[in-house]
Design a protein around this motif. Structure first.
Motif, mmCIF file in Angstrom:
data_model
loop_
_atom_site.group_PDB
_atom_site.id
_atom_site.type_symbol
_atom_site.label_atom_id
_atom_site.label_comp_id
_atom_site.label_asym_id
_atom_site.label_seq_id
_atom_site.Cartn_x
_atom_site.Cartn_y
_atom_site.Cartn_z
ATOM 1 N N PRO A 158 0.819 -1.220 0.000
ATOM 2 C CA PRO A 158 0.000 0.000 0.000
ATOM 3 C C PRO A 158 0.852 1.269 0.000
ATOM 4 O O PRO A 158 1.945 1.295 0.572
ATOM 5 C CB PRO A 158 -0.810 -0.097 1.286
ATOM 6 N N ASP A 159 0.351 2.299 -0.688
ATOM 7 C CA ASP A 159 0.950 3.626 -0.620
ATOM 8 C C ASP A 159 -0.171 4.666 -0.716
ATOM 9 O O ASP A 159 -1.315 4.319 -0.988
ATOM 10 C CB ASP A 159 2.032 3.827 -1.694
ATOM 11 N N THR A 162 -0.895 5.892 -5.250
ATOM 12 C CA THR A 162 -1.521 5.047 -6.257
ATOM 13 C C THR A 162 -2.969 4.740 -5.865
ATOM 14 O O THR A 162 -3.247 4.475 -4.698
ATOM 15 C CB THR A 162 -0.735 3.721 -6.390
ATOM 16 N N LEU A 167 -3.397 -0.692 -6.884
ATOM 17 C CA LEU A 167 -2.506 -1.414 -5.964
ATOM 18 C C LEU A 167 -2.928 -2.877 -5.829
ATOM 19 O O LEU A 167 -2.083 -3.771 -5.784
ATOM 20 C CB LEU A 167 -2.505 -0.747 -4.593
#
Length: 191
Positions: A158-159, A162, A167
């Motif tokens: 996860p980020d 994005t 993701l």
């Protein structure tokens, strides 16, 4: 004697007027060929608890938690658009979880798949799914499979930049999509 006959006939008439009880469905066996060309018998028992009086399927509310066969609880409340979520937890044997997500009968297959992919992001971040190497997400609309993805949890990173669906897709194999979902995904530049 005529009175007894009259009372008996009247009793039968009253019982018939009160309604008839539905008989329990008979258990049927179907022979199914498995992927390794072996045959197995499968029970076909209609679940009358999931039918309305007119024999149409009832829409089950998506509960907060789903108990799997081993008795542990997996939270499926993140799938807000689902009318039912089935959980098959095989983490003890194969480190795998399968989710069968039923959307409303009038849901659009492409948009429904995108919603499920977005909500899968939150599903993957919960502690309830720890220990699963893979999670299969099967999406159905009107009892017809429209898409299926297998998420590899080790690849899921996860980020905050994005989009969530991207993701999930980056860590997944696309196992199956209908032509409608494929066209939708190409238009949205998902795959």
């Amino acid at each position: 004697m005529k009175k007894l006959l009259y009372i008996g006939a009247l009793s039968v008439l009253l019982l018939a007027a009160c309604g008839e009880e539905k008989a329990e469905p008979e258990e049927e066996k179907t022979i199914v060929e498995a992927e390794d060309n072996t045959t197995i018998e499968k029970d076909n028992v209609e679940d009358n608890n999931l039918k309305d009086e007119d024999d149409s399927p009832k829409a089950e509310k998506n509960s907060l938690d789903k108990k799997n066969k081993s008795g542990t609880v997996i939270d499926t409340s993140v799938f807000e658009h689902a009318i039912n979520v089935e959980v098959d937890d095989a983490r003890e044997l194969t480190k795998h979880i399968t989710l069968k997500i039923d959307l409303a009968n009038d849901a659009q297959a492409g948009m429904g798949t995108l919603n499920v992919l977005t909500q899968t992001f939150d599903f993957l971040e919960q502690d309830d799914v720890k220990g699963a190497d893979t999670i299969a997400i099967l999406v159905r609309v009107n009892d017809i499979k429209v898409s299926q993805f297998t998420v590899h949890t080790a690849k899921f990173k996860p980020d905050d930049i994005t989009p969530m669906a991207d993701l999930v897709l980056a860590s997944s194999d696309i196992d199956f999509v209908t032509p409608e979902v494929k066209s939708f995904g190409e238009t949205m530049e998902l795959w």
